[in-house]
Design a protein around this motif. Structure first.
Motif, PDB file in Angstrom:
ATOM      1  N   UNK A   1     -36.647 -91.462 -28.072  1.00  0.00           N
ATOM      2  CA  UNK A   1     -36.615 -91.711 -29.525  1.00  0.00           C
ATOM      3  C   UNK A   1     -37.947 -92.306 -29.947  1.00  0.00           C
ATOM      4  N   UNK A   2     -38.633 -91.679 -30.937  1.00  0.00           N
ATOM      5  CA  UNK A   2     -39.916 -92.242 -31.373  1.00  0.00           C
ATOM      6  C   UNK A   2     -39.744 -93.700 -31.780  1.00  0.00           C
ATOM      7  N   UNK A   3     -40.630 -94.536 -31.270  1.00  0.00           N
ATOM      8  CA  UNK A   3     -40.552 -95.968 -31.599  1.00  0.00           C
ATOM      9  C   UNK A   3     -39.563 -96.716 -30.719  1.00  0.00           C
ATOM     10  N   UNK A   4     -38.744 -96.000 -29.943  1.00  0.00           N
ATOM     11  CA  UNK A   4     -37.781 -96.649 -29.052  1.00  0.00           C
ATOM     12  C   UNK A   4     -38.450 -97.049 -27.749  1.00  0.00           C
ATOM     13  N   UNK A   5     -37.651 -97.478 -26.800  1.00  0.00           N
ATOM     14  CA  UNK A   5     -38.263 -97.932 -25.549  1.00  0.00           C
ATOM     15  C   UNK A   5     -38.803 -96.744 -24.750  1.00  0.00           C
ATOM     16  N   UNK A   6     -39.778 -97.056 -23.913  1.00  0.00           N
ATOM     17  CA  UNK A   6     -40.499 -96.015 -23.187  1.00  0.00           C
ATOM     18  C   UNK A   6     -40.401 -96.331 -21.696  1.00  0.00           C
ATOM     19  N   UNK A   7     -40.184 -95.281 -20.900  1.00  0.00           N
ATOM     20  CA  UNK A   7     -40.002 -95.486 -19.458  1.00  0.00           C
ATOM     21  C   UNK A   7     -41.103 -94.788 -18.683  1.00  0.00           C
ATOM     22  N   UNK A   8     -41.749 -95.542 -17.816  1.00  0.00           N
ATOM     23  CA  UNK A   8     -42.756 -94.955 -16.926  1.00  0.00           C
ATOM     24  C   UNK A   8     -42.096 -94.770 -15.562  1.00  0.00           C
ATOM     25  N   UNK A   9     -42.088 -93.516 -15.100  1.00  0.00           N
ATOM     26  CA  UNK A   9     -41.462 -93.206 -13.811  1.00  0.00           C
ATOM     27  C   UNK A   9     -42.574 -93.009 -12.783  1.00  0.00           C
TER      28      UNK A   9
ATOM     29  N   UNK B   1     -40.163 -93.215  -7.371  1.00  0.00           N
ATOM     30  CA  UNK B   1     -38.848 -93.275  -8.004  1.00  0.00           C
ATOM     31  C   UNK B   1     -38.614 -94.521  -8.847  1.00  0.00           C
ATOM     32  N   UNK B   2     -39.496 -95.529  -8.715  1.00  0.00           N
ATOM     33  CA  UNK B   2     -39.292 -96.729  -9.529  1.00  0.00           C
ATOM     34  C   UNK B   2     -39.538 -96.420 -11.002  1.00  0.00           C
ATOM     35  N   UNK B   3     -38.834 -97.143 -11.842  1.00  0.00           N
ATOM     36  CA  UNK B   3     -38.987 -96.935 -13.286  1.00  0.00           C
ATOM     37  C   UNK B   3     -39.277 -98.273 -13.969  1.00  0.00           C
ATOM     38  N   UNK B   4     -40.182 -98.241 -14.921  1.00  0.00           N
ATOM     39  CA  UNK B   4     -40.509 -99.451 -15.687  1.00  0.00           C
ATOM     40  C   UNK B   4     -40.337 -99.151 -17.173  1.00  0.00           C
ATOM     41  N   UNK B   5     -39.577-100.022 -17.818  1.00  0.00           N
ATOM     42  CA  UNK B   5     -39.259 -99.794 -19.229  1.00  0.00           C
ATOM     43  C   UNK B   5     -40.038-100.777 -20.096  1.00  0.00           C
ATOM     44  N   UNK B   6     -40.630-100.264 -21.164  1.00  0.00           N
ATOM     45  CA  UNK B   6     -41.360-101.133 -22.074  1.00  0.00           C
ATOM     46  C   UNK B   6     -41.066-100.788 -23.517  1.00  0.00           C
ATOM     47  N   UNK B   7     -41.461-101.708 -24.412  1.00  0.00           N
ATOM     48  CA  UNK B   7     -41.417-101.365 -25.839  1.00  0.00           C
ATOM     49  C   UNK B   7     -42.661-100.590 -26.203  1.00  0.00           C
ATOM     50  N   UNK B   8     -43.740-100.811 -25.434  1.00  0.00           N
ATOM     51  CA  UNK B   8     -44.954-100.004 -25.580  1.00  0.00           C
ATOM     52  C   UNK B   8     -45.498 -99.696 -24.194  1.00  0.00           C
ATOM     53  N   UNK B   9     -46.221 -98.578 -24.128  1.00  0.00           N
ATOM     54  CA  UNK B   9     -46.907 -98.195 -22.895  1.00  0.00           C
ATOM     55  C   UNK B   9     -48.381 -98.045 -23.244  1.00  0.00           C
ATOM     56  N   UNK B  10     -49.216 -98.807 -22.553  1.00  0.00           N
ATOM     57  CA  UNK B  10     -50.668 -98.677 -22.773  1.00  0.00           C
ATOM     58  C   UNK B  10     -51.232 -97.757 -21.699  1.00  0.00           C
ATOM     59  N   UNK B  11     -51.956 -96.736 -22.125  1.00  0.00           N
ATOM     60  CA  UNK B  11     -52.631 -95.889 -21.144  1.00  0.00           C
ATOM     61  C   UNK B  11     -54.104 -96.298 -21.119  1.00  0.00           C
ATOM     62  N   UNK B  12     -54.528 -96.769 -19.945  1.00  0.00           N
ATOM     63  CA  UNK B  12     -55.898 -97.299 -19.793  1.00  0.00           C
ATOM     64  C   UNK B  12     -56.448 -96.802 -18.461  1.00  0.00           C
ATOM     65  N   UNK B  13     -56.580 -95.483 -18.358  1.00  0.00           N
ATOM     66  CA  UNK B  13     -56.974 -94.904 -17.066  1.00  0.00           C
ATOM     67  C   UNK B  13     -58.395 -94.343 -17.084  1.00  0.00           C
ATOM     68  N   UNK B  14     -59.130 -94.598 -18.141  1.00  0.00           N
ATOM     69  CA  UNK B  14     -60.516 -94.129 -18.164  1.00  0.00           C
ATOM     70  C   UNK B  14     -60.880 -93.569 -19.526  1.00  0.00           C
ATOM     71  N   UNK B  15     -62.063 -93.018 -19.611  1.00  0.00           N
ATOM     72  CA  UNK B  15     -62.601 -92.556 -20.891  1.00  0.00           C
ATOM     73  C   UNK B  15     -63.020 -91.090 -20.789  1.00  0.00           C
TER      74      UNK B  15
END
Ligand SMILES: Cc1cc2nc3c(=O)[nH]c(=O)nc-3n(C[C@H](O)[C@H](O)[C@H](O)COP(=O)(O)OP(=O)(O)OC[C@H]3O[C@@H](n4cnc5c(N)ncnc54)[C@H](O)[C@@H]3O)c2cc1C
Length: 480
Positions: free
Chosen positions: A256-264, A268-282
């Motif tokens: 759901x846009x604006x809902x919680x976000x899960x990084x898998x 197999x581990x999963x991490x749930x956030x209200x926001x996910x920051x992508x900071x892997x380079x430029x």
């Protein structure tokens, strides 16, 4: 009807600090210059990178230091006033929702004017040799022609890797992170480099209840000496920031846009956030720059030699877009080189005088990561020095043992490492990790760039009681 071309000696595309500096140096050298900018004069650094991130981090660092100092700790009993911190950040970046791109760049635009540099707002594209087309904000077109040079200073944007579900999840990039109005309740950070670490720490201190940093590399800040990761990891754990390294991300889900976000993760581990920051380079901002019209490949970094020349005697580049060192101070240094070289070549003067080659770009780069502890370095790490097959000796010293550091806060924990080329007897790299070491970095830069012999450095006596006395301890440990 044929469009009239406007002619300048130098055209700079991109108005970040390097673009501004290249134009200013060319002006100083007696040339006319125009700067083309499609967002804000001042670039990423001023509004979405260096300035806002450091404005958010400084209060965090100061409060942590105060809490470690008896007498002061008793006076500082509350939590950070996050709203006041964000408001101060807003003042630094001229936040103004009524202005294009949400910031006021009037101050920087006035500076350009005072320097005699024309500003053309719009998207600039190369259109063959020495020609630049500009698509203006009202969808108009202008053509600019350069008598001597075109400088590309278009910078980079955050890389969003092709991870399933990532783009659709509308992750934060450094832009949203540095300009956030509040800390998200739960933040997942993909990438444990400088941007990831600085943001994780700022957001945790400014109110995020959960922060997790994930990186496929085996440690945080993988480009720095390993001790930096060790001390930073300990500090993060103490601050309640979770770190997951050595595992790749597999997919992202945000139903759901604006809902919680899960990084898998792959394991197999999963991490749930209200926001996910992508900071892997430029990624270089060259996809839509007309590079193909001069035989270069769009989407790539622009290769330059040490005079910042890219092609044909007229095309130059500086700053992030060269991919050399993605740091404001190095981009500005390259810009000074580019502007001076262009002016010299235009006047038929020698173009290899003082300051006209960006030689520091290779092995003499300084950098500060503004986490707590700060990580500062100049020159090569041990690994880089060994890769260059230098005869290396490494000297380590615990910063907390230096009187100046122990006075600063109770329980000061930090580290200094000096990398010595034993054949030449000079320092080729130094790293400091600890509170308040940022200003120490320039002494290392001077030692490295000056190739100061160690027995001469011995006579550079540090004041007592300052953290700089670590230089004395390092030299003693080396055997002086
Ligand atoms: C979160 C974060 C924190 C950072 N902190 C630091 C720090 O503390 N210290 C440090 O040294 N570095 C830091 N950096 C790196 C620093 O921001 C960059 O090295 C610096 O901004 C590079 O300047 P630049 O002008 O090359 O690129 P940019 O700042 O990206 O500027 C490029 C400019 O070109 C414009 N442009 C692009 N394409 C076109 C086009 N076709 N036509 C017209 N205009 C165009 C853009 O709008 C932009 O204004 C940080 C980076 C990030 C992301």
């Amino acid at each position: 009807m044929a469009q009239e071309e406007q002619e300048y000696d130098v055209i700079v595309i991109g108005g970040g600090p390097p673009g501004e500096n290249a134009a200013a140096r060319a002006r100083r050298g007696g040339l006319s210059a125009v700067l083309v900018e499609h967002e804000l004069v001042g670039g990423e650094c001023s509004y979405w990178a260096c300035m806002p991130s450091k404005a958010l981090l400084r209060p965090v660092e100061l409060l942590a230091a105060a809490r470690r100092l008896p007498g002061v700790a008793e006076a500082v009993t509350g939590e950070l006033d996050a709203r006041a911190v964000f408001d101060r950040r807003d003042r630094f970046v001229g936040k103004d929702p009524d202005k294009p791109y949400g910031h006021d760049d009037g101050g920087q635009a006035s500076w350009l004017e005072s320097t005699g540099i024309d500003l053309v707002r719009g998207h600039g594209l190369l259109a063959g040799e020495k020609r630049v087309e500009v698509v203006t904000p009202d969808d108009g077109h202008r053509t600019l022609a350069a008598r001597h040079a075109v400088v590309l200073a278009t910078g980079t944007g955050a890389t969003v890797p092709p991870l399933p579900g990532l783009r659709e999840a509308r992750p934060w990039t450094s832009r949203q992170a540095t300009n956030a109005e509040e800390a998200p309740g739960r933040l997942v950070v993909l990438g444990g480099g400088v941007v990831g670490c600085e943001t994780a720490q700022a957001m945790r201190a400014l109110g995020s209840a959960e922060v997790t940093v994930v990186d496929s590399a085996p440690r945080l800040l993988p480009k720095q000496e390993p001790v930096a990761a060790e001390l930073l990891t300990a500090a993060f754990r103490e601050a309640g920031i979770d770190i997951v390294t050595g595992v790749s991300a597999k997919e992202v889900r945000r139903p759901r846009p604006g809902g919680s976000v899960t990084l898998v993760l792959e394991d197999g581990r999963e991490f749930v956030g209200d926001e996910l920051l992508v900071a892997v380079g430029r990624t270089p901002s060259t996809a839509d720059l007309g590079l193909e019209t001069v035989g270069l490949e769009p989407g790539r970094y622009v290769e330059v030699d040490d005079s910042m020349h890219a092609l044909g005697g007229w095309l130059y580049a500086c700053g992030d877009v060269t991919g050399r060192n993605l740091l404001t101070h190095m981009g500005k240094y390259q810009a000074r080189v580019a502007g001076d070289v262009i002016a010299a070549r235009a006047a038929g003067r020698p173009d290899d005088g003082r300051g006209m080659r960006a030689v520091a770009d290779h092995d003499w780069v300084p950098q500060v990561v503004f986490t707590d502890p700060q990580v500062g370095s100049a020159g090569l790490t041990e690994e880089q020095a060994r890769d260059r097959e230098l005869p290396v000796r490494v000297i380590d010293y615990e910063l907390g043992k230096v009187a100046g550091a122990s006075l600063l806060v109770d329980g000061y924990s930090g580290h200094a490492r000096m990398v010595v080329d034993t054949e030449r007897g000079v320092v080729v790299g130094a790293t400091f990790v600890g509170a308040d070491i940022a200003e120490l970095v320039h002494s290392a830069t001077v030692a490295v760039v000056g190739e100061v012999p160690l027995d001469r450095l011995w006579h550079a006596v540090p004041s007592y009681p300052t953290i700089s006395e670590v230089w004395l301890r390092l030299l003693e440990a080396y055997g002086l």
